[in-house]
Write a protein that holds these residues in place. Structure first.
Motif: not given
Length: 125
Positions: A58-62, A64
């Motif tokens: 994800q863009d936030d670094g998580t 998925r």
């Protein structure tokens, strides 16, 4: 549905479109098939390979996880059964390893032998 049943004794049945065609095969060909299955690790494959698994950053670094399964997609099931043991592998458009090639070879040879049997050609020993 189409199916090839090999008895282990040299007799076999090709089932396709509601019709059954008997034929004979050389028993050494059964060992060749078993060695092909063993070589591709068929007996260790997942029973269902129609679901695709992936991970997405994800863009936030998580990270998925994702599963994709198309329930309306056609699939092929390959089964090997002897006595009380049975192993089946179901796959869709992307077969595992060389399995599709072996399956196609089995059906091509079964077609050839069933046609020969129907025309009275001598069966292999």
């Amino acid at each position: 549905m189409q199916r090839v049943r090999l008895s282990g004794s040299g007799s076999a049945m090709l089932e396709r479109g509601g019709h059954s065609l008997p034929f004979r095969y050389d028993r050494k060909d059964l060992m060749t098939l078993l060695n092909a299955f063993y070589g591709m690790r068929f007996f260790e494959m997942s029973a269902d390979t129609t679901t695709r698994y992936s991970v997405v950053l994800q863009d936030d670094g998580t990270v998925r996880t994702s599963m994709l399964r198309m329930s309306d997609a056609s699939s092929t099931q390959v089964c090997f059964s002897v006595a009380s043991y049975s192993k089946c592998v179901t796959y869709s458009s992307d077969p595992p390893g060389e399995l599709e090639s072996v399956v196609q070879q089995v059906f091509d040879e079964a077609d050839r032998l069933a046609k020969g049997h129907a025309s009275g050609d001598p069966a292999p020993r």
